[in-house]
Structures are given as C-alpha cells and as structure tokens.
Write a protein that holds these residues in place. Structure first.
Motif, PDB file in Angstrom:
ATOM      1  N   UNK A 189       0.840  -0.916  -0.115  1.00 34.45           N
ATOM      2  CA  UNK A 189      -0.367   0.051   0.047  1.00 34.45           C
ATOM      3  C   UNK A 189       1.122   1.257  -0.154  1.00 34.45           C
ATOM      4  N   UNK A 190       0.461   2.261  -0.401  1.00 36.01           N
ATOM      5  CA  UNK A 190       1.028   3.332  -0.425  1.00 36.01           C
ATOM      6  C   UNK A 190       0.213   4.295   0.173  1.00 36.01           C
ATOM      7  N   UNK A 191       1.039   5.797   0.646  1.00 32.32           N
ATOM      8  CA  UNK A 191      -0.012   6.784   1.268  1.00 32.32           C
ATOM      9  C   UNK A 191      -0.700   6.591   3.059  1.00 32.32           C
ATOM     10  N   UNK A 192      -1.241   7.930   3.008  1.00 30.84           N
ATOM     11  CA  UNK A 192      -1.991   7.138   4.532  1.00 30.84           C
ATOM     12  C   UNK A 192      -3.606   6.428   4.840  1.00 30.84           C
ATOM     13  N   UNK A 193      -3.985   5.705   5.966  1.00 29.68           N
ATOM     14  CA  UNK A 193      -4.776   4.806   5.420  1.00 29.68           C
ATOM     15  C   UNK A 193      -6.398   6.390   5.471  1.00 29.68           C
ATOM     16  N   UNK A 194      -7.065   6.269   4.627  1.00 28.44           N
ATOM     17  CA  UNK A 194      -9.037   6.948   5.123  1.00 28.44           C
ATOM     18  C   UNK A 194      -9.330   5.908   6.497  1.00 28.44           C
ATOM     19  N   UNK A 195     -11.043   6.539   7.060  1.00 26.76           N
ATOM     20  CA  UNK A 195     -11.053   5.786   8.081  1.00 26.76           C
ATOM     21  C   UNK A 195     -12.653   6.580   7.932  1.00 26.76           C
ATOM     22  N   UNK A 196     -14.053   5.284   7.402  1.00 21.58           N
ATOM     23  CA  UNK A 196     -14.936   5.882   6.367  1.00 21.58           C
ATOM     24  C   UNK A 196     -16.131   5.521   8.072  1.00 21.58           C
ATOM     25  N   UNK A 197     -17.295   6.056   8.443  1.00 19.30           N
ATOM     26  CA  UNK A 197     -18.210   6.339   8.689  1.00 19.30           C
ATOM     27  C   UNK A 197     -19.032   5.414   8.845  1.00 19.30           C
ATOM     28  N   UNK A 198     -19.862   4.765   9.478  1.00 17.31           N
ATOM     29  CA  UNK A 198     -20.568   3.947   8.329  1.00 17.31           C
ATOM     30  C   UNK A 198     -22.533   3.390   9.688  1.00 17.31           C
ATOM     31  N   UNK A 199     -23.146   4.373   9.380  1.00 16.56           N
ATOM     32  CA  UNK A 199     -24.265   4.034   9.886  1.00 16.56           C
ATOM     33  C   UNK A 199     -25.756   3.613   9.378  1.00 16.56           C
ATOM     34  N   UNK A 200     -26.073   2.530  10.451  1.00 16.09           N
ATOM     35  CA  UNK A 200     -26.842   1.436   8.991  1.00 16.09           C
ATOM     36  C   UNK A 200     -27.714   1.353   7.608  1.00 16.09           C
ATOM     37  N   UNK A 201     -25.594   0.688   7.276  1.00 21.80           N
ATOM     38  CA  UNK A 201     -25.038   0.747   6.373  1.00 21.80           C
ATOM     39  C   UNK A 201     -24.801   2.128   5.267  1.00 21.80           C
ATOM     40  N   UNK A 202     -25.070   2.845   5.639  1.00 17.24           N
ATOM     41  CA  UNK A 202     -24.766   4.149   4.746  1.00 17.24           C
ATOM     42  C   UNK A 202     -23.231   5.414   5.317  1.00 17.24           C
ATOM     43  N   UNK A 203     -22.342   5.230   4.287  1.00 21.18           N
ATOM     44  CA  UNK A 203     -21.131   6.226   4.990  1.00 21.18           C
ATOM     45  C   UNK A 203     -21.362   7.792   5.311  1.00 21.18           C
ATOM     46  N   UNK A 204     -21.420   8.151   6.108  1.00 18.96           N
ATOM     47  CA  UNK A 204     -21.775   9.251   7.171  1.00 18.96           C
ATOM     48  C   UNK A 204     -20.589  10.205   7.250  1.00 18.96           C
ATOM     49  N   UNK A 205     -19.317   9.489   7.117  1.00 15.17           N
ATOM     50  CA  UNK A 205     -18.343  10.517   7.339  1.00 15.17           C
ATOM     51  C   UNK A 205     -17.125  10.106   6.286  1.00 15.17           C
ATOM     52  N   UNK A 206     -15.901  10.719   5.980  1.00 11.36           N
ATOM     53  CA  UNK A 206     -14.930   9.777   5.782  1.00 11.36           C
ATOM     54  C   UNK A 206     -13.821  11.020   6.305  1.00 11.36           C
ATOM     55  N   UNK A 207     -13.062  10.640   6.838  1.00 16.24           N
ATOM     56  CA  UNK A 207     -12.235  10.969   7.522  1.00 16.24           C
ATOM     57  C   UNK A 207     -10.415  10.938   7.919  1.00 16.24           C
ATOM     58  N   UNK A 208      -9.296  11.512   8.218  1.00 15.88           N
ATOM     59  CA  UNK A 208      -8.036  10.910   8.394  1.00 15.88           C
ATOM     60  C   UNK A 208      -8.185   9.522   9.112  1.00 15.88           C
ATOM     61  N   UNK A 209      -7.160   8.454   9.565  1.00  9.73           N
ATOM     62  CA  UNK A 209      -6.698   8.369  10.137  1.00  9.73           C
ATOM     63  C   UNK A 209      -6.445   8.509  11.510  1.00  9.73           C
ATOM     64  N   UNK A 210      -6.535   8.376  12.517  1.00  8.50           N
ATOM     65  CA  UNK A 210      -6.408   8.517  13.603  1.00  8.50           C
ATOM     66  C   UNK A 210      -4.624   8.471  13.755  1.00  8.50           C
ATOM     67  N   UNK A 211      -4.089   7.489  13.612  1.00  3.70           N
ATOM     68  CA  UNK A 211      -2.765   7.756  12.908  1.00  3.70           C
ATOM     69  C   UNK A 211      -1.911   8.665  12.469  1.00  3.70           C
ATOM     70  N   UNK A 212      -2.338   9.798  11.295  1.00  2.00           N
ATOM     71  CA  UNK A 212      -1.910  10.298  10.473  1.00  2.00           C
ATOM     72  C   UNK A 212      -3.142  11.235  10.067  1.00  2.00           C
ATOM     73  N   UNK A 213      -4.050  12.319  11.537  1.00  7.38           N
ATOM     74  CA  UNK A 213      -4.758  13.036  11.064  1.00  7.38           C
ATOM     75  C   UNK A 213      -4.457  13.513  10.190  1.00  7.38           C
ATOM     76  N   UNK A 214      -3.329  14.653  10.009  1.00  3.86           N
ATOM     77  CA  UNK A 214      -3.536  15.598   8.541  1.00  3.86           C
ATOM     78  C   UNK A 214      -3.068  15.160   7.817  1.00  3.86           C
ATOM     79  N   UNK A 215      -3.394  13.864   7.364  1.00  4.39           N
ATOM     80  CA  UNK A 215      -3.276  13.321   6.191  1.00  4.39           C
ATOM     81  C   UNK A 215      -4.156  12.756   5.518  1.00  4.39           C
ATOM     82  N   UNK A 216      -5.382  14.046   5.231  1.00 10.71           N
ATOM     83  CA  UNK A 216      -7.240  13.751   4.794  1.00 10.71           C
ATOM     84  C   UNK A 216      -6.907  12.611   3.226  1.00 10.71           C
ATOM     85  N   UNK A 217      -7.421  12.020   3.081  1.00 13.26           N
ATOM     86  CA  UNK A 217      -8.327  11.195   2.217  1.00 13.26           C
ATOM     87  C   UNK A 217      -8.618  12.812   0.888  1.00 13.26           C
ATOM     88  N   UNK A 218      -7.385  11.528   0.283  1.00 14.47           N
ATOM     89  CA  UNK A 218      -8.134  12.030  -1.552  1.00 14.47           C
ATOM     90  C   UNK A 218      -9.606  12.694  -2.133  1.00 14.47           C
TER      91      UNK A 218
END
Length: 298
Positions: A189-218
């Motif tokens: 893999x390349x680059x930082x991970x992204x964390x997505x947040x799903x509520x009842x099967x629907x994506x509601x947020x996409x954030x940086x991963x906590x380990x790399x909080x300043x590297x926002x998802x593309x």
C-alpha cells in the motif's frame, strides 16, 4: 443517550480523550452518562454501569472492549433498562474479522484463520495461503508496532520463521489475544489510510486515520462500490479503514465497531456526534433533553 468512559483519576468526569464528544452531545441536547471502562474490562459490570440511569437507548463511545466483556456490559445495561444500539452479537461481528470477512472478501486481502493458537491449525492455514509474504494478527488486532517480529511474515513457505512470528504475537498479545491466528496475504500500500464511518449501512463521514490525522483522504476516494457489501452486513455503526494499493485500487484494511473506533484529531467532535444523532433510526434528538448529573465535570 451517549455513554462515555469516566476518567480514572476523577471518576465523575468524562475521560479527557472523549471530553470533546461528550460536550458536543450535551450541546445537541443528548443525555450523557459514564461507564467505568476498567471495571467493565475486568468483568465487574455492575460497578461499570452504576452511574448509568435507566430507560434509554444508548450509544457507547469509548475504549475498546473484548467481545465477551462488551456482551456482559450489554446485559448489565439491559438489566437497568438501557438498550445499547449495538448489541453484543453485532458488536462481535464488527469487532472480529471472521464476522465481516466473507461479506468484504472481494475488497480486502485474502485471509484465513484458526480457532485458538494450536500450531497444527496455524500450519494448515499457512499452507492454505501458499507462498509469499503475509501479515499476521488475531481476530481483532495486529501487533503492527512490532512489525518485523510479530506481524510481518516474509514468506509463508518458511514454516520456521512463520511460526516464530506467530509465537511472538501470542506472547505480546497475552491474555488480550482474541480468537486465534488470522493470516492475511500481504499487499503493498501507498500513502496514509482513510477511515470511513457507516451508520446502518450508509457512509456518513470520511476522515483521516487517527494515526495520521493531518493526512486527509483524497477527493477521488469513491466508496460507492463498497456500499452494498457494508449494507449487507446489517451492522448499526461501523468504521472501515482503507488504503490505496500500489496499483491504485483502494482496499479494506479493517472493519471495526464504530463505538470503539478512535476519531482523528482533525475531525471536530461535533461532526461525529451530529452524524450519529441525525442518522440513527430513533431520529433527531430534541434539544431539550437534560444531561445526566453524574457526567458533568466537577
């Protein structure tokens, strides 16, 4: 109602790590109550929930618990008239890889696992994946901070070295080891991970991963194809961590229960809390609900 862990030193306060989310919940008019996480982790669930008032549906936002301890917490809260929005069975399916792997197998590295830590079972799993590099973990966690000694297997064909990595992982995980061995084929893999947040099967947020909080998802991170698979799991609140493979394909690294998934520092607490309030089936919470007395800072 939101449940947060209490501070170890000042038990009438919310643990500092979650204080911003607790304040956001209060500002939105949601009741907030405290759980003694350490007591819950020891199995002393009556003590863990002693400060929680009854008669509500609750979302936990706190430190990770094993599936067993979470189920005990769920039962103890039910005894007080509190229904956790995520019950013990669904927590286990989100928290442990065997619970979600089949649904996401097309999106994540090929994996095999054992029940327990018997070497014969490990050898069967190792042989089943063939040769080449792999990553080792248990059902809920890897020892990625001990990458070369307890996580990365350079070549599955080397039985001696593979078992040495497995033994070290067992040693480091100790009593916290969950389930058994999980062997996952290594992908670059390349680059930082992204964390997505799903509520009842629907994506509601996409954030940086906590380990790399300043590297926002593309901005080109498209999760449309993943949505049916997440929805099919029928889990109320989960996070999905993704990373871009060397060929440019985004791959699922981990699915976890959203209640115990860390929020990156670059995401305001209110963003997550408001997403939860607005998108759970109970609907938007009235702004007139009082906060629970025990949870107020003193």
């Amino acid at each position: 109602m939101f449940l947060f862990p209490g501070d170890v030193v000042r038990p009438r306060r919310v643990d500092e790590h979650f204080a911003g989310e607790a304040e956001a919940a209060r500002a939105a008019g949601c009741p907030v109550a405290l759980v003694d996480h350490d007591a819950a982790a020891r199995g002393e669930v009556a003590d863990a929930v002693a400060r929680v008032p009854g008669g509500a549906t609750a979302v936990y936002r706190g430190w990770m618990l094993s599936s067993r301890r979470y189920a005990e917490l769920d039962s103890a809260l039910a005894g007080r008239g509190v229904r956790l929005h995520t019950d013990g069975e669904r927590y286990r399916r989100a928290h442990e890889l065997p619970g979600w792997y089949d649904a996401l197998s097309a999106f994540t590295p090929a994996s095999r696992w054992t029940t327990g830590t018997d070497r014969r079972d490990f050898e069967a799993v190792r042989a089943g994946l063939g040769s080449g590099p792999a990553v080792l973990r248990d059902y809920s966690k890897s020892m990625k901070h001990y990458w070369l000694e307890a996580a990365y297997i350079p070549d599955l064909a080397d039985a001696v070295q593979a078992w040495a990595v497995a033994e070290r992982m067992v040693q480091l995980r100790g009593d916290d080891l969950a389930g058994g061995f999980v062997v996952r084929r290594f992908e670059e893999f390349t680059g930082a991970e992204a964390r997505s947040w799903w509520i009842d099967g629907v994506r509601r947020l996409v954030t940086a991963h906590p380990d790399t909080p300043d590297e926002l998802p593309p901005p080109d991170l498209d999760l449309t194809g993943l949505q049916p698979a997440i929805a099919a799991l029928a889990l109320p609140f989960v996070t999905v961590d993704l990373a871009r493979r060397a060929d440019g394909t985004w791959r699922v690294i981990e699915l976890g229960d959203g209640q115990v998934s860390d929020r990156p520092a670059s995401t305001p607490p209110a963003d997550l809390i408001n997403a939860l309030i607005q998108n759970f089936p109970e609907g938007t919470v009235s702004g007139n609900s009082p906060s629970i007395t025990e949870a107020q800072p003193r």
